[in-house]
Structure formats: structure tokens, C-alpha cells
Write an enzyme that holds these catalytic residues in place. Structure first.
Site, PDB file in Angstrom:
ATOM      1  N   CYS B  10      -2.155 -44.007 -89.518  1.00 27.30           N
ATOM      2  CA  CYS B  10      -3.483 -43.328 -88.904  1.00 27.30           C
ATOM      3  C   CYS B  10      -2.517 -42.037 -88.274  1.00 27.30           C
ATOM      4  O   CYS B  10      -1.286 -41.831 -87.863  1.00 27.30           O
ATOM      5  CB  CYS B  10      -4.003 -44.169 -87.851  1.00 27.30           C
ATOM      6  SG  CYS B  10      -2.888 -44.798 -86.525  1.00 27.30           S
ATOM      7  N   CYS B  13      -0.155 -42.370 -85.355  1.00 33.18           N
ATOM      8  CA  CYS B  13       1.085 -42.841 -85.887  1.00 33.18           C
ATOM      9  C   CYS B  13       2.026 -41.917 -86.124  1.00 33.18           C
ATOM     10  O   CYS B  13       3.229 -41.602 -85.566  1.00 33.18           O
ATOM     11  CB  CYS B  13       1.287 -43.766 -87.083  1.00 33.18           C
ATOM     12  SG  CYS B  13      -0.044 -44.954 -86.831  1.00 33.18           S
TER      13      CYS B  13
END
Lengths: 336, 78
Positions: B10, B13
Site C-alpha cells: 500500500c 508501506c
């Protein structure tokens, strides 16, 4: 006018904003109120500004509160409860956890691995995207407190009953291997580290940025659809599809919602426009709930951790629940 | 030193990866940054919210995008 109504108009419904936009469009720019386009632009501007303002403020406050309840702590508390009490707590904690559906899968694995009952995990999973405090206040702003309250109560009920039904079906074997309970499952306590006030403030601010960045496009699409329904589509067309004379209204609303991927914030403007067109409360509730719980992307995510039979059971249980809620509230809609 | 970033890929991250790299640059340290995207592997670290930051197999944060300064502070304590 009571104090409550005044505050509600000022802070949540923001009636002054509506008047300001009308003044801007009609008196300043000179748009004609009879034009369809004027209505669309007015609805779009008002809803967009209102939803982004509310969302930013609410997410900040709620993320600050949430920073005290990381999922690690939730899991520790939930592990102590079984049966219907577990379902109720699971559903309630679901309302407190992060808005992001991308974190629901790690949470799901974390719960089942630690041996939490499947029903409790599902209660949590159903209520997490469906109900939270931010959506409750925004619903109050857009649709009034009666519908907001009904939505929250019924949403939690759906999560409790849905989880309890899935528990009864004994489908523990239908989770994929990497999510199955293991003795001494690793439990990290790192998120429970002491946070200072400035840490929490920063976390809350980051959440606002993060969530707005993720949902703004769905909100704009939702508001645009709402504006078009509100101003450009004749009421009788909407009535013919979703109105009270069409027996399949709730079922159609539910099916229409499934391919839509939006969070609750994107669906609210559509719900608002449908209610203004005289569509039944039950039909609108069914639509909102189906968009948030049954979307295809979240089903694809879930299929990573549960086997097909459990996925089908989950979809069936939630769909039946939503249909019952929809038809029931249409039948008793004279209360609203 | 091996630093692992746990998360399904995502945006958060990716931001954590960037911040980690900045922290390493700031300290002049070398480390392997490994992205762990498999849900089963993420779960094996016992965290529930992503992104997670693991330094030499020890979980140091979960569910937050630490800023470069935070990571510098953690690395300096090692």
C-alpha cells in the site's frame, strides 16, 4: 429552535454553506435557478465542501481516540469473550478500528491465528467498514439524526447476528492454512508502546492526510452521481426502478451496489439524493450497506484467507441480512 | 543489518520504505531493505496493522508510518 438544533444546523448540516453557495452562484455569478446545471453545480459544491470539512475534522478527533485502541489491544480483549457477548464486543470494536479496508486482512489473520472464534472475527469484519463514529456524524449531517441512528444500530445488529450465524455453521476448517489457529501464535505488543501526546497528534494528522488521499476520488464520484440523480434524472425514472411500487426495489439496490467500490463516505451523497427523490429508507439503507460490505475488491481480498465455501456463506448471510433490513424498514418507514 | 518492511504494498508501506532509506542515508549506514508482502509472512511477526518495521527480526513498529527522524532515533539506540 432548541440549542441542539441550532448546533446541528451550524456544525453538521452547515446550512450557512448552502446559502453562501446559492448566493455565490445566483447573486454573484448570475446563474439561473431554473437551469438543471445550476442545481447540479450547487449540489456538487455544497456536498463536496461539507464532506471534506467534516471528514478532516472528524478523522482527526477519532484517530486521536483510536490511537488508544490499536488492534493488538482489541485482540487481547476479545480473546476473553465467547458466544454472543463475543459477537457484540467484536462488532463494537469494529466501529473503533481504522477505516482502511487494506488493513482488514492482516487483522483477520491475526484474529483467527490467535484462536479467536470465527464468529467474533466476522462480527468485527462486518462492522469495521460498515459503522464508525465519523460516518455516524456525517450521516447525521446529511440525512438527519433519525436515519443516522437507525443505520448505526442496524449495522451493528447485522454484524452481531451475521457473526453469530457464521459461528453456528462450524466452518473453522474453511479458513486457509496460513490463517488457521496455531498454539503460541506470535503476538506483537509493539503498537501498544507508550505514545506521547505529540505522537498521537501526529498520528491523527497523518491519518487525516492518508484517508483523504485514499477516499477523495470516491467522494467526488459519489457526489457527482448524487448531483445527477438529484437534478437531472426525472423522479419517476428513479421511482420506477427503486420506488415503493417496485417490489424488487431493495433487491435491485443491493445488486446495483455490489460492483461499486466506495467507502461509506462516497455513498452518503448518493443516499442523500435518493432520499430527496422519495426513495424508501429501507432501500437506501440496503444500498449503503451493500456498497460498504459486499464490494468485489473486498471479496477478492477475503478470498486470500478463507475458502470458497466460507466466502459464499459470508456473502449469503450478509445479503440476506441486508434484504431483511431493507424490506423491514420500508414496511415501517411511516415512522420517519 | 536487515530491515524488513511488512505490508501488502500500500502507499503507506512505500512511504515507510522511503523514510527508512532516508534515515539510513542520514546515519551513513548500510542495510538490506526487504519488502515482505505475503500476508502469511506478515502475520508470522504477530502484527495486526500495517505497515510494520522489523530490524534484525525484531518488530519495532506497526500501523504507523514512522518519519525518518523516528527511524534515526531507533537505529541509533541499536
Amino acid at each position: 429552535m432548541t440549542l441542539f438544533e441550532t448546533l446541528n444546523d451550524l456544525l453538521l448540516r452547515m446550512t450557512w454553506l448552502d446559502e453562501f453557495i446559492r448566493w455565490l452562484l445566483v447573486d454573484m455569478i448570475g446563474l439561473n435557478t431554473d437551469w438543471t446545471a445550476t442545481g447540479i453545480v450547487q449540489f456538487f459544491l455544497y456536498d463536496t465542501i461539507k464532506i471534506f470539512l467534516l471528514l478532516s475534522i472528524l478523522i482527526f478527533i477519532l484517530s486521536y481516540i483510536q490511537s488508544y485502541f490499536p488492534p493488538e489491544r482489541t485482540r487481547r480483549i476479545l480473546a476473553k469473550y465467547h458466544g454472543i457477548r463475543g459477537n457484540i464486543l467484536g462488532a463494537l470494536f469494529g466501529t473503533l478500528t481504522p477505516f482502511c479496508s487494506c488493513s482488514s486482512i492482516p487483522i483477520f489473520i491475526g484474529f483467527t491465528k490467535a484462536g479467536l472464534p470465527l464468529g467474533v472475527t466476522f462480527s468485527f469484519l462486518i462492522s469495521s467498514p460498515l459503522v464508525d463514529l465519523a460516518s455516524f456524524l456525517i450521516l447525521m449531517s446529511f440525512l438527519g439524526w433519525e436515519i443516522a441512528l437507525v443505520y448505526v444500530v442496524v449495522g451493528i445488529l447485522l454484524a452481531v447476528v451475521g457473526g453469530a450465524v457464521i459461528q453456528r455453521m462450524n466452518m473453522e476448517t474453511k479458513i486457509k492454512d496460513h490463517a488457521k489457529p496455531v498454539p503460541d501464535a506470535p503476538v506483537s505488543t509493539v503498537a501498544a508502546f507508550e505514545l506521547t501526546t505529540s505522537d498521537r497528534r501526529r498520528y491523527a494528522f497523518d491519518q487525516v492526510k492518508d484517508i483523504i488521499r485514499r477516499v477523495w476520488i470516491y467522494i467526488l464520484i459519489g457526489v457527482a452521481i448524487g448531483a445527477i440523480i438529484h437534478n437531472a434524472i426525472p423522479a419517476r425514472v428513479i421511482q420506477w426502478i427503486l420506488g415503493s411500487d417496485n417490489f424488487f426495489n431493495v433487491a435491485i439496490a443491493t445488486v446495483l451496489a455490489i460492483p461499486m467500490y466506495a467507502d461509506i463516505f462516497g455513498t452518503i451523497p448518493i443516499a442523500e439524493a435518493l432520499l430527496l427523490k422519495g426513495i424508501g429508507v429501507g432501500t437506501v439503507l440496503a444500498f449503503m450497506m451493500a456498497v460498504t460490505t459486499l464490494s468485489i475488491p473486498s471479496m477478492v481480498l477475503l478470498s486470500n484467507v478463507i475458502k470458497k465455501r466460507l466466502l459464499i456463506t459470508f456473502i449469503t448471510v450478509v445479503t440476506i441480512g441486508i434484504l431483511i433490513i431493507g424490506y423491514l424498514f420500508n414496511a415501517i418507514s411511516f415512522i420517519f | 543489518m536487515v530491515i524488513k518492511i511488512l505490508g501488502s504494498g500500500c502507499p503507506n508501506c512505500r512511504r515507510l520504505v522511503k523514510h527508512t532509506q532516508q534515515a539510513l542515508d542520514q546515519l551513513g549506514l548500510e542495510a538490506d531493505i526487504v519488502k515482505v508482502t505475503d500476508y502469511a509472512d506478515i502475520a508470522s511477526y504477530g502484527i495486526l496493522s500495517t505497515p510494520g518495521l522489523v530490524i534484525d527480526e525484531q518488530v519495532v513498529s506497526a500501523g504507523r508510518v514512522l518519519r525518518p527522524d523516528d527511524i534515526v532515533a531507533i537505529l541509533s539506540k541499536k
